[in-house]
Write a protein that holds these residues in place. Structure first.
Motif, PDB file in Angstrom:
ATOM      1  N   LEU A 143      58.318  30.122  44.942  1.00 37.11           N
ATOM      2  CA  LEU A 143      56.988  29.858  44.717  1.00 37.11           C
ATOM      3  C   LEU A 143      56.296  31.351  43.943  1.00 37.11           C
ATOM      4  CD1 LEU A 143      54.194  28.477  45.646  1.00 37.11           C
ATOM      5  CD2 LEU A 143      54.085  29.610  47.772  1.00 37.11           C
ATOM      6  N   LEU A 144      56.645  32.340  44.297  1.00 32.99           N
ATOM      7  CA  LEU A 144      56.165  33.263  43.498  1.00 32.99           C
ATOM      8  C   LEU A 144      56.438  33.597  41.955  1.00 32.99           C
ATOM      9  CD1 LEU A 144      54.860  36.222  43.832  1.00 32.99           C
ATOM     10  CD2 LEU A 144      56.893  37.229  44.445  1.00 32.99           C
ATOM     11  N   ARG A 212      39.735  34.830  44.238  1.00 27.92           N
ATOM     12  CA  ARG A 212      39.429  36.367  43.935  1.00 27.92           C
ATOM     13  C   ARG A 212      40.770  37.189  44.018  1.00 27.92           C
ATOM     14  NH1 ARG A 212      36.203  38.529  48.417  1.00 27.92           N
ATOM     15  NH2 ARG A 212      36.136  40.602  46.969  1.00 27.92           N
ATOM     16  N   ILE A 213      41.688  36.830  44.774  1.00 27.76           N
ATOM     17  CA  ILE A 213      42.951  37.697  44.904  1.00 27.76           C
ATOM     18  C   ILE A 213      43.812  37.365  43.413  1.00 27.76           C
ATOM     19  CG2 ILE A 213      45.038  37.566  45.983  1.00 27.76           C
ATOM     20  CD1 ILE A 213      43.723  37.182  48.625  1.00 27.76           C
ATOM     21  N   LEU A 214      43.817  36.187  42.945  1.00 24.82           N
ATOM     22  CA  LEU A 214      44.581  36.063  41.893  1.00 24.82           C
ATOM     23  C   LEU A 214      43.731  36.338  40.713  1.00 24.82           C
ATOM     24  CD1 LEU A 214      45.846  32.642  42.805  1.00 24.82           C
ATOM     25  CD2 LEU A 214      47.150  34.423  42.833  1.00 24.82           C
ATOM     26  N   VAL A 263      47.789  43.883  42.508  1.00 22.65           N
ATOM     27  CA  VAL A 263      48.692  42.595  42.254  1.00 22.65           C
ATOM     28  C   VAL A 263      49.331  42.347  43.712  1.00 22.65           C
ATOM     29  CG1 VAL A 263      50.718  44.035  41.445  1.00 22.65           C
ATOM     30  CG2 VAL A 263      50.552  41.727  40.847  1.00 22.65           C
ATOM     31  N   ALA A 264      49.645  43.413  44.288  1.00 22.05           N
ATOM     32  CA  ALA A 264      50.359  43.203  45.838  1.00 22.05           C
ATOM     33  C   ALA A 264      49.432  42.145  46.931  1.00 22.05           C
ATOM     34  CB  ALA A 264      50.497  44.472  46.442  1.00 22.05           C
ATOM     35  N   GLU A 265      48.297  42.171  46.544  1.00 19.86           N
ATOM     36  CA  GLU A 265      47.478  41.082  47.319  1.00 19.86           C
ATOM     37  C   GLU A 265      48.041  39.711  47.182  1.00 19.86           C
ATOM     38  OE1 GLU A 265      43.278  41.490  46.617  1.00 19.86           O
ATOM     39  OE2 GLU A 265      43.495  43.433  45.860  1.00 19.86           O
TER      40      GLU A 265
END
Length: 457
Positions: A143-144, A212-214, A263-265
């Protein structure tokens, strides 16, 4: 009968001389999981997608028609070479269950090659780089890799998403409370289609917070707005995190808070989504629908979801559980072959190991062009979608065409052997027709592939 199930239900279609599954069908399928999927090199005839896209942008700026035509020719050659290679991988596969497993995940985490030029240029690389190497590992890794691949980021418009309170937005003088520039496409499909499912328990606030995270997950090497921001003039298309467009501050998704960490979020929330109970059930339902029946038996879904959870999404173990689902071997469960499945089965039935480029057009005529679903949902694989009169008529017409052209190259001089490609009773009248020398060989080959029993797996 079990050998036919292994070859057709789990695989990509039997070959005329196929016998490896005869003695131990389940063991033959399991043996295919002992090593990783075949890595496929960049096909001859392809170019770096970033170079092609920058050439297209340059041609559009100059307005030179000859230059524009030449770039279009190069793009067309690149896309064709990629697609032929992708289709050939299925036709030539010696571990067909594993190749079928690759195709399932490629469709589940699909990109639409027909949607926009950058995605079209990157679709082949996407399957080679983000799907194929990871289909037997942890689901969270697959997925990542899919989420951060340039093909997915361009397809779902994350490259255009700008945090409302990001440094880039503030530079433009936007009000901090105005959601200008935030694109929710990628976040919504990540929740609805890639992990939890539409009924997986998320809401609009989760979509917005994930979007927002992305923010900042973008692509370098393609030119465009982000490339201009960085002054890029070259480079390979690759994932890139751009802090200038990332929305700062804490976010909350599905009740869990994610502290500001760039990016870690995104990496952490993707791992959490991959391990969510709704994801296990959503993926189990899709897998059972794909390998067992349009209406997935509840007991099979429960077992597969349980195995997914027990192994923390270990896809090799999930694939092994699929092989041992009794429902998948039951004769009262049948699956209608999608056009891609059917075409690949025809080529394998003829003993071919190379997909002719002309068959890409056939797939378009059959309404299932490679890597080009109409939406991020991917291609359906239920009977009602594909078994309509137009679809069946197109298959019958193509069966005659392939019998007159492709089968001659593969030297089918004994159509009788084609009757053994699928499960068929001894009294099936097709046996007599295929043995009838009064009927032209081409006609008998066409009948074998247009026959109703060949439409099912």
């Amino acid at each position: 009968m079990s050998a036919h199930r292994a070859l057709n239900r789990f695989g990509l279609g039997a070959r005329p001389d196929e016998s490896r599954a005869d003695a131990d069908p389940r063991g033959w399928l399991e043996s295919q999981l002992a090593s990783e999927p075949e890595r496929r090199p960049t096909p001859e005839g392809t170019e770096d997608p970033g170079s092609l896209l920058r050439a297209q942008l340059a041609a559009s700026r100059t307005g030179d028609e000859a230059e524009t035509r030449e770039v279009r020719r190069r793009i067309g050659a690149h896309v064709t070479a990629d697609a032929v290679d992708g289709l050939t991988a299925r036709v030539a596969a010696d571990r067909p269950f594993l190749e079928r497993w690759v195709a399932f995940w490629s469709n589940h985490l699909c990109v639409g090659a027909g949607a926009k030029v950058p995605t079209r240029l990157l679709a082949g690389a996407y399957e080679r780089e983000a799907i194929r190497p990871f289909v037997l590992g942890p689901f969270e890794t697959l997925l990542l890799e899919a989420t951060r691949h340039p093909a997915m980021i361009t397809y779902l418009d994350n490259v255009r998403s700008v945090g409302p309170d990001s440094p880039a937005a503030r530079r433009r003088g936007r009000r901090a409370d105005t959601p200008v520039g935030l694109n929710e496409n990628h976040a919504r499909e990540l929740l609805e289609l890639h992990t939890l499912g539409v009924d997986g328990g998320y809401g609009q606030d989760d979509v917005r917070e994930l979007a927002r995270i992305l923010t900042g997950w973008t692509v370098s090497g393609l030119g465009g707005a982000v490339g201009a921001l960085r002054g890029e003039a070259n480079g390979r298309a690759a994932f890139s995190f751009e802090p200038l467009v990332h929305d700062p501050g804490e976010k909350t998704v599905l009740g869990r808070r994610y502290a500001e960490s760039g990016v870690a979020e995104g990496e952490q929330v993707i791992r959490d989504l991959a391990r969510h109970p709704s994801t296990a059930r959503f993926l189990a339902t899709k897998l059972v629908r794909h390998f067992v029946a349009d209406d997935p038996p509840a007991a099979a879904v429960d077992r597969l979801a349980g195995r997914f959870t027990e192994t923390e999404g270990n896809l090799r173990e999930v694939a092994r559980e699929v092989i041992h689902l009794e429902e998948a071997w039951a004769p009262d469960h049948l699956k209608f072959r999608t056009p891609q499945d059917w075409l690949v089965a025809v080529l394998r039935g003829l003993g071919l190991r190379q997909a002719p480029p002309t068959l890409l057009g056939v797939l378009r005529d059959l309404r299932q062009p490679l890597w080009s679903p109409a939406s991020p949902k991917g291609f359906d694989d239920t009977t009602d979608v594909w078994a309509d009169p137009d679809g069946l008529l197109n298959r019958a017409e193509f069966a005659r065409t392939v019998a007159r052209t492709v089968s001659r190259r593969s030297r089918v001089d004994d159509p009788v052997r084609l009757a053994a490609l699928v499960e068929r009773e001894a009294g099936d009248p097709l046996h007599a027709i295929l043995r009838d020398d009064a009927v032209a060989t081409d006609e008998r080959v066409a009948l074998a592939f247009a026959d109703p029993r060949f439409q099912w797996r």
